[in-house]
Design a protein around this motif. Structure first.
Motif: not given
Length: 550
Positions: A216-232, A248-254
């Motif tokens: 997410a920090k590098q701008g790959y939001w789609e990949d980040a969301e996919e990994i969170v969904a697959l794990i959880q 929470e990830i979005k808030e942290q990045i902001l």
């Protein structure tokens, strides 16, 4: 342009290469593979303790207590620099890259140690292995916590220390078996076997996903969301836990975008100094308990108790077994009992058992004539006629380990990732506290052999006093973090709530419940999904252009 920006094209190429391999998304499999780096830490601890009293080792390395202390401490010195250097790899290249480098450095160090022909080569090998361990200790716990569902983050974090104890146990028994081999092949074989878990870690990391927070920090939001969904949630992006995690990830990045100017010097300003003192001192106190004395130099301790030869190694192995077994209950205690009670009870018991060892040795041990000493660090021992006193020393050592492992052994690594609260200082605060742990680890490993030689049993009085001091410090200054969100912990510091009242403290303005937050996030997720995908596509396109230009 900063160094991280210059490395972006290379980082993207390397990530693309790693992503070609199939991935595991079971969090327990991910944790077990990444925690092999903790296994390496444990291997290094017991790889030296099992040999320092053997004839095979002493015939090649006839070392004074000061030199032996430095040889043992060389790993900690390397780990100190490795932990500080890890940020220069994990930020531009990702968490997986740092753990891969950990495995490479470990295998290189093990190869140098097993082929060593002189003292300098042995020290060099231990320093290089320590660099790898430093990368692992700094990155692997962060990697696990960033991938783990927040409801079991304590359990996943505790697995790291469990693997450390397993590494100590496994390597000690390997070394014990190899000690039966005649000649220098005994310790060379054991040190060479250390390369095997390093290779397992190296291969395993190719099959683990990248941290979604780094993506997410590098701008790959789609990949980040996919990994969170697959794990959880097995790939379900509409699951409430997934929505909350992404929010929470979005808030942290902001927030991170607004705190880039935060420096290490800011940790010592009026606002952050109290939590800096708690975070750093927590890691330092862990070393000052004297636990590493029990791990690195257990052979010396049992020689003082009058236990020699195979009986010494068997007695030592029992301690390593206990260290592993009693670590397991802490994975339950941390989320049920809380951090403060576990730390306070552990400090109180360690205080008693350290003084127990000192008292028995002071009363029953006798000075060994210099001509009869097998090691310069062992200057006294309990005579064979006083077997009960010997058993008393061994019992106090065992009980000390059983007090440390489920309390200060596991809790501190988790506690120091939570206690900062404010996201502005968390990364640098955690790095500073970890560096404090390693530099005191180095100092204690250096201090112990000459202290055994010069003040013998009084060494235990020093560590017992430290245990008493840490009990007082914990009671008055360490806040409870169990069950609290990071925002609440930050409010504890801001409102200056006394540490002994924090367990029952509740924020004045309660935060949204998980259910309310999930409903809110689900609505926003639907509304912004098209914008998110478009933004991610734009970011990917921009990054691809950077790679082509490079």
């Amino acid at each position: 342009m900063g160094y991280e920006d210059k490395l972006v094209p290379h980082a993207l190429k390397f990530r693309r290469f790693l992503d070609k391999f199939p991935k595991f998304h079971n969090i327990y499999v991910i944790a077990c593979i990444s925690c092999v780096s903790a296994l390496l830490f444990g291997f290094d601890i017991s790889s030296m303790s099992a040999f320092i009293g053997t004839e095979q080792y002493t015939s090649m390395f006839d070392l004074s207590s000061d030199v032996q202390g430095f040889v043992t401490a060389a790993m900690s010195l390397g780990s100190f620099f490795g932990s500080l250097a890890s940020a220069f790899i994990s930020e531009p290249f990702g968490r997986r890259s740092s753990i891969l480098l950990c495995s490479i450095l470990w295998m290189a160090g093990a190869a140098i140690q097993c082929s060593c022909r002189n003292l300098g080569q042995l020290i060099a090998g231990r320093i290089i292995s320590g660099l790898g361990v430093g990368f692992g200790t700094a990155v692997a716990p962060v990697y696990g916590s960033e991938l783990a569902p927040r409801k079991i983050r304590g359990l996943i974090g505790g697995l790291y220390q469990l693997f450390v104890t397993l590494g100590i146990l496994i390597m000690f028994y390997i070394s014990y078996g190899c000690s039966k081999i005649d000649g220098r092949s005994s310790f060379r074989t054991a040190w060479g076997i250390q390369m095997i878990p390093g290779f397992v870690l190296f291969v395993g990391m190719f099959f683990l996903p990248e941290s979604p927070r780094w993506l997410a920090k590098q701008g790959y939001w789609e990949d980040a969301e996919e990994i969170v969904a697959l794990i959880q949630a097995n790939g379900n992006r509409e699951d409430p836990d997934v929505l909350i995690e992404i929010s929470e990830i979005k808030e942290q990045i902001l927030v991170d975008e607004h705190v880039r100017a935060f420096t290490y010097a800011d940790l010592f300003t009026k606002k952050y100094l109290p939590r800096t003192i708690v975070g750093v001192s927590a890691q330092i106190w862990q070393q000052l308990t004297g636990m590493n004395v029990m791990m690195y130099y257990i052979v010396y301790i049992f020689e003082m108790a009058g236990i020699h030869g195979n009986a010494n190694l068997v007695s030592s192995s029992i301690q390593y077994v206990l260290n592993t077994v009693v670590t397991i209950p802490s994975l339950y205690l941390l989320d049920k009992v809380g951090r403060r009670p576990v730390l306070l009870v552990g400090a109180a018991f360690m205080f008693a058992f350290q003084f127990g060892v000192a008292g028995i040795l002071a009363t029953y041990a006798e000075t060994i004539p210099e001509a009869e000493r097998t090691s310069p660090s062992v200057t006294l021992k309990i005579p064979d006629s006083r077997k009960n006193a010997s058993r008393g020393v061994i019992a106090c050592c065992y009980l000390f380990v059983c007090s440390f492992a489920p309390s200060w052994g596991v809790t501190i690594w988790l506690y120091c990732s939570e206690v900062w609260g404010d996201s502005a200082c968390r990364q640098r605060g955690a790095a500073l506290s970890t560096a404090g742990n390693w530099i005191f680890n180095f100092a204690i490993a250096m201090f112990t052999p000459p202290s055994f030689q010069n003040i013998s049993w009084k060494t235990y009085c020093i560590y017992a006093t430290f245990c008493g001091c840490m009990f007082v410090h914990t009671y008055f200054f360490f806040p409870e973090t169990k069950g609290k969100r990071l925002e609440e912990i930050d409010q504890i510091w801001a409102d200056k709530i006394p540490a002994w009242k924090t367990a029952s403290w509740q924020p004045i303005v309660p935060l949204l419940s998980d259910a309310d937050l999930a409903a809110k996030m689900k609505y926003e997720h639907k509304e912004n999904e098209s914008d998110l995908i478009k933004s991610d596509a734009d970011d990917n396109s921009e990054n691809e252009k950077k790679v082509e230009q490079a």
